[in-house]
Scaffold this active site. Structure first.
Site, PDB file in Angstrom:
ATOM      1  N   LYS A  53       0.821  -1.214   0.000  1.00 28.72           N
ATOM      2  CA  LYS A  53       0.000   0.000   0.000  1.00 28.72           C
ATOM      3  C   LYS A  53       0.855   1.264   0.000  1.00 28.72           C
ATOM      4  CE  LYS A  53      -4.313  -2.009   1.444  1.00 28.72           C
ATOM      5  NZ  LYS A  53      -5.322  -2.238   2.463  1.00 28.72           N
ATOM      6  N   ARG A  75      -3.430 -10.110   5.101  1.00 28.53           N
ATOM      7  CA  ARG A  75      -3.960 -10.163   3.723  1.00 28.53           C
ATOM      8  C   ARG A  75      -2.862  -9.624   2.808  1.00 28.53           C
ATOM      9  NH1 ARG A  75      -6.310  -6.836  -0.002  1.00 28.53           N
ATOM     10  NH2 ARG A  75      -8.041  -7.705  -1.215  1.00 28.53           N
TER      11      ARG A  75
HETATM   12  N1  HH2 Z   1      -7.456  -3.832   1.120  1.00 28.24           N
HETATM   13  C1  HH2 Z   1      -7.809  -3.871  -0.183  1.00 28.24           C
HETATM   14  C2  HH2 Z   1      -8.953  -4.584  -0.574  1.00 28.24           C
HETATM   15  N2  HH2 Z   1      -9.668  -5.290   0.321  1.00 28.24           N
HETATM   16  N3  HH2 Z   1     -10.039  -5.987   2.530  1.00 28.24           N
HETATM   17  C3  HH2 Z   1      -9.697  -5.967   3.823  1.00 28.24           C
HETATM   18  N4  HH2 Z   1     -10.406  -6.658   4.714  1.00 28.24           N
HETATM   19  N5  HH2 Z   1      -8.613  -5.262   4.273  1.00 28.24           N
HETATM   20  C4  HH2 Z   1      -7.837  -4.539   3.437  1.00 28.24           C
HETATM   21  O1  HH2 Z   1      -6.879  -3.886   3.902  1.00 28.24           O
HETATM   22  C5  HH2 Z   1      -8.182  -4.528   2.029  1.00 28.24           C
HETATM   23  C6  HH2 Z   1      -9.314  -5.282   1.616  1.00 28.24           C
HETATM   24  C7  HH2 Z   1      -6.981  -3.153  -1.201  1.00 28.24           C
HETATM   25  O2  HH2 Z   1      -6.039  -4.037  -1.770  1.00 28.24           O
HETATM   26  P1  HH2 Z   1      -6.261  -4.712  -3.203  1.00 28.24           P
HETATM   27  O3  HH2 Z   1      -7.418  -5.631  -3.175  1.00 28.24           O
HETATM   28  O4  HH2 Z   1      -4.993  -5.321  -3.688  1.00 28.24           O
HETATM   29  O5  HH2 Z   1      -6.526  -3.446  -4.130  1.00 28.24           O
HETATM   30  P2  HH2 Z   1      -7.787  -3.018  -5.002  1.00 28.24           P
HETATM   31  O6  HH2 Z   1      -8.888  -2.638  -4.068  1.00 28.24           O
HETATM   32  O7  HH2 Z   1      -7.277  -1.858  -5.796  1.00 28.24           O
HETATM   33  O8  HH2 Z   1      -8.185  -4.181  -5.860  1.00 28.24           O
END
Ligand code: HH2
Length: 397
Positions: free
Chosen positions: A341, A375
């Site tokens: 992040k 995660r």
């Molecule tokens: N972060 C993201 C998405 N989902 N869910 C939880 N529970 N906690 C988190 O910190 C979290 C999450 C963001 O990461 P990513 O899925 O890689 O990015 P994007 O939303 O751009 O797909």
């Protein structure tokens, strides 16, 4: 003849777990039962919103229990051995029984905060066992626009290939998402989101026994995902965007990750501000957990998440990672998602492609500070990191 000097070999012990105290007592040759391990584990507890009358009553009880107390403008700190703090819990219960109303609930809250420990979450024929240290959740982004381009998966074939690598590397959970929630993103259409995640979940289910969560804010998507074989729900809106989602989780009896976010992905990074980050996030998470309970979700099915990067400044993210133990004190398991992040980019001044090392270090800090689930995009490296922490005795094993 002069006496030879005899050193007592006095040295500091860094005892973070009661188990280590037991080991040290044994190695010092103390007979089992001759000492209480909890007398040797010291801790501090922060309290908020104490009325002057409560503070005065608490201070008298703390003193008689051998617990140190400091009161300030924004609350108080209690400090002492775990057994002394438990003694204070008993005194609070007795005061409450004696109709000293101002102390109602305080004893209970202190007691559950001291008891917050890792257990097992069981539903259907599935379980999440948090007793053996942090679990690893691999991120499968079935999206064209996730913030880390290396995580974007174009179709279910590519997603299943990535899933195979994660399972092989030792992932405990695969988190399948069909909508990016990066700062400034637009919501995905429900039908499109469903089309992205359902075949991937079905494919995983056919091949492996690994736990699958669906990362969605929509009840319709979550329902389709559960029917396709998903085991649990991960909602970055903390069950607030779609009121039907909490009802669905309750009806199906599955675990749900309730994540903290202020605003929506589109607006959340517009001047976020906190006076006291940990306290405010903790309070808001408590309200969100309360909402889930009111909707019928069983308390044993709730996992909390501070939402790293969701409506937070750099210092807020760092503070939340450092204070994981405070976030666990509500008694729910804690998930932390910090992989690659932008706060890591802000500290190290590197683009998302070069944030693996920063993610591993920050992930290790989160794990040491009590995270039950990490995660991550990089499962193999995280599994290695967790194994090192276990061998060092810095997380339960
Ligand atoms: N972060 C993201 C998405 N989902 N869910 C939880 N529970 N906690 C988190 O910190 C979290 C999450 C963001 O990461 P990513 O899925 O890689 O990015 P994007 O939303 O751009 O797909």
């Amino acid at each position: 003849m002069p006496h030879p000097r005899r050193f007592h070999n006095v040295h500091l012990l860094q005892l973070s777990y009661a188990r280590e105290v037991v080991e040290q007592l044994a190695s010092a040759g103390v007979e089992p039962g001759a000492a209480r391990p909890e007398d040797f584990v010291h801790t501090a507890v922060r309290l908020q919103r104490l009325e002057p009358r409560e503070a005065a009553a608490l201070s008298a009880l703390a003193e008689s229990a051998g617990v140190a107390m400091a009161t300030g403008r924004n609350g108080a700190l209690l400090g002492g051995s775990v057994s002394a703090l438990r003694g204070l819990v008993h005194r609070l219960a007795a005061a409450e029984a004696a109709e000293e109303r101002p102390l109602a609930r305080l004893g209970q809250e202190l007691s559950s905060c001291l008891a917050a420990r890792r257990g097992v979450m069981r539903w259907g024929d599935r379980e999440l066992d948090f007793r053996q240290g942090p679990l690893v959740m691999g991120v499968l982004n079935c999206t064209p626009d996730s913030f880390f381009p290396g995580s974007r998966l174009a179709d279910s074939e590519e997603a299943l290939e990535r899933a195979a690598g994660m399972v092989e590397a030792g992932a405990d959970i695969l988190d399948v998402g069909g909508e990016s929630t990066r700062p400034g993103s637009e919501p995905a259409e429900e039908a499109e989101e469903r089309r992205r995640v359902v075949p991937v979940i079905e494919g995983i289910r056919r091949r492996w026994d690994v736990l699958v969560s669906v990362d969605t804010r929509k009840a319709g998507v979550a329902q389709a995902a559960l029917e396709a074989g998903a085991d649990m729900i991960n909602d970055v809106s903390g069950l607030r965007d779609d009121p039907a989602l909490a009802g669905l989780a309750a009806a199906r009896g599955v675990p749900v990750v309730v994540m903290h976010m202020r605003g929506t992905p589109k607006t959340m990074q517009k001047a976020p501000h906190y006076e006291d980050t940990v306290r405010e996030v903790l309070e808001e998470l408590a309200e969100m957990a309360e909402g889930a309970l009111v909707a019928g979700v069983a308390p044993e099915m709730i996992i909390l998440d501070p939402g790293i990067g969701f409506g937070k400044r750099l210092e807020d993210n760092l503070r939340l990672i450092r204070h994981g133990q405070a976030l666990r004190s509500l008694g729910f398991p804690l998930l932390v998602g910090l992989s690659r992040k932008s706060f890591i980019g802000a500290v190290l001044e590197v683009p998302v492609e070069e944030r693996l090392l920063g993610s591993i270090v920050a992930g290790a800090a989160a794990a040491i500070n009590g995270a039950d689930i990490l995660r991550v995009h990089d499962v193999a490296e995280t599994v290695q990191m967790v194994r090192m922490l276990k061998s060092l005795g810095l997380v339960p094993s």
